[in-house]
Design an enzyme around this catalytic site. Sequence first.
Site, PDB file in Angstrom:
ATOM      1  N   ASN A  42      -7.064  -2.439   1.218  1.00 53.95           N
ATOM      2  CA  ASN A  42      -7.552  -2.270   2.586  1.00 53.95           C
ATOM      3  C   ASN A  42      -7.818  -3.633   3.215  1.00 53.95           C
ATOM      4  O   ASN A  42      -8.264  -4.580   2.546  1.00 53.95           O
ATOM      5  CB  ASN A  42      -8.771  -1.347   2.658  1.00 53.95           C
ATOM      6  CG  ASN A  42      -9.929  -1.765   1.764  1.00 53.95           C
ATOM      7  OD1 ASN A  42      -9.742  -2.387   0.726  1.00 53.95           O
ATOM      8  ND2 ASN A  42     -11.128  -1.411   2.168  1.00 53.95           N
ATOM      9  N   GLU A  44      -9.761  -5.026   6.497  1.00 54.01           N
ATOM     10  CA  GLU A  44     -10.665  -4.665   7.594  1.00 54.01           C
ATOM     11  C   GLU A  44     -10.605  -5.675   8.735  1.00 54.01           C
ATOM     12  O   GLU A  44      -9.965  -6.723   8.626  1.00 54.01           O
ATOM     13  CB  GLU A  44     -12.096  -4.519   7.046  1.00 54.01           C
ATOM     14  CG  GLU A  44     -12.175  -3.387   6.030  1.00 54.01           C
ATOM     15  CD  GLU A  44     -13.583  -3.040   5.594  1.00 54.01           C
ATOM     16  OE1 GLU A  44     -14.517  -3.850   5.830  1.00 54.01           O
ATOM     17  OE2 GLU A  44     -13.745  -1.949   5.018  1.00 54.01           O
ATOM     18  N   CYS A  53      -5.915   0.939   5.841  1.00 56.26           N
ATOM     19  CA  CYS A  53      -6.230   1.422   4.490  1.00 56.26           C
ATOM     20  C   CYS A  53      -5.238   0.863   3.465  1.00 56.26           C
ATOM     21  O   CYS A  53      -4.102   0.504   3.815  1.00 56.26           O
ATOM     22  CB  CYS A  53      -6.162   2.935   4.435  1.00 56.26           C
ATOM     23  SG  CYS A  53      -7.466   3.789   5.307  1.00 56.26           S
ATOM     24  N   GLU A  55      -3.528   2.425   1.186  1.00 62.55           N
ATOM     25  CA  GLU A  55      -2.319   3.241   1.054  1.00 62.55           C
ATOM     26  C   GLU A  55      -1.300   2.885   2.136  1.00 62.55           C
ATOM     27  O   GLU A  55      -0.105   2.789   1.883  1.00 62.55           O
ATOM     28  CB  GLU A  55      -2.658   4.730   1.192  1.00 62.55           C
ATOM     29  CG  GLU A  55      -3.656   5.246   0.169  1.00 62.55           C
ATOM     30  CD  GLU A  55      -5.108   5.107   0.627  1.00 62.55           C
ATOM     31  OE1 GLU A  55      -5.471   4.060   1.201  1.00 62.55           O
ATOM     32  OE2 GLU A  55      -5.877   6.038   0.380  1.00 62.55           O
ATOM     33  N   CYS A  90      -7.548   9.083   2.887  1.00 63.06           N
ATOM     34  CA  CYS A  90      -8.044   9.632   4.156  1.00 63.06           C
ATOM     35  C   CYS A  90      -6.942  10.457   4.831  1.00 63.06           C
ATOM     36  O   CYS A  90      -5.765  10.403   4.443  1.00 63.06           O
ATOM     37  CB  CYS A  90      -8.530   8.504   5.072  1.00 63.06           C
ATOM     38  SG  CYS A  90      -7.206   7.638   5.933  1.00 63.06           S
TER      39      CYS A  90
HETATM   40  N1  THU Z   1     -10.114   3.156   2.960  1.00 62.05           N
HETATM   41  C1  THU Z   1      -8.888   3.030   2.362  1.00 62.05           C
HETATM   42  O1  THU Z   1      -8.403   1.910   2.166  1.00 62.05           O
HETATM   43  N2  THU Z   1      -8.221   4.147   2.016  1.00 62.05           N
HETATM   44  C2  THU Z   1      -8.674   5.419   2.219  1.00 62.05           C
HETATM   45  O2  THU Z   1      -7.931   6.377   2.063  1.00 62.05           O
HETATM   46  C3  THU Z   1     -10.070   5.618   2.595  1.00 62.05           C
HETATM   47  C4  THU Z   1     -10.724   4.447   3.245  1.00 62.05           C
HETATM   48  C5  THU Z   1     -10.832   1.953   3.376  1.00 62.05           C
HETATM   49  C6  THU Z   1     -10.906   1.756   4.869  1.00 62.05           C
HETATM   50  C7  THU Z   1     -12.130   0.899   4.995  1.00 62.05           C
HETATM   51  O3  THU Z   1     -11.753  -0.462   4.842  1.00 62.05           O
HETATM   52  C8  THU Z   1     -13.008   1.298   3.826  1.00 62.05           C
HETATM   53  O4  THU Z   1     -12.165   1.988   2.922  1.00 62.05           O
HETATM   54  C9  THU Z   1     -14.173   2.181   4.204  1.00 62.05           C
HETATM   55  O5  THU Z   1     -13.751   3.297   4.917  1.00 62.05           O
END
Ligand code: THU
Length: 134
Positions: A42, A44, A53, A55, A90
Amino acid sequence: MLDKELLQLAIEAREKSYSPYSGFRVGAALVGKSGKIYLGCNVENAAYTPTNCAERTAIFKAVSEGEREFTAIAIVGGKGDELADLCAPCGVCRQVLAEFCDADFRIILGTPENIRVYTLAELLPLSFGKADLK
Ligand code: THU
């Protein structure tokens, strides 16, 4: 590659997580039909919404390198150094996976000690996809 080995690669990918705002670090390892493996974490952003994310990082890396068919993905996540028992993808990532992956695409979750495997159809039932636009 064994599911356990793929989870281990996701754990390594998680090391690269850029998550200064949530502190929640996620890693993914995606297997292309060519056999190539694409890692993602991920990423941010201070404006929050542009966050990507793990994935989607992996799948966008793969598609941008010419691979469009996949067999499996392993995903791990957790706060800081802690690995959660389960980090499910997600909804947005499930939809992006559905664009390129078949119903029997395997989604490997959990930890190397407790692996849980699902299909995309199980995690995204009754999905909207390219067939609906025909
Ligand atoms: N996140 C992912 O990388 N993958 C997911 O499927 C769920 C959420 C990350 C996004 C964000 O940087 C952190 O987790 C908190 O939501």
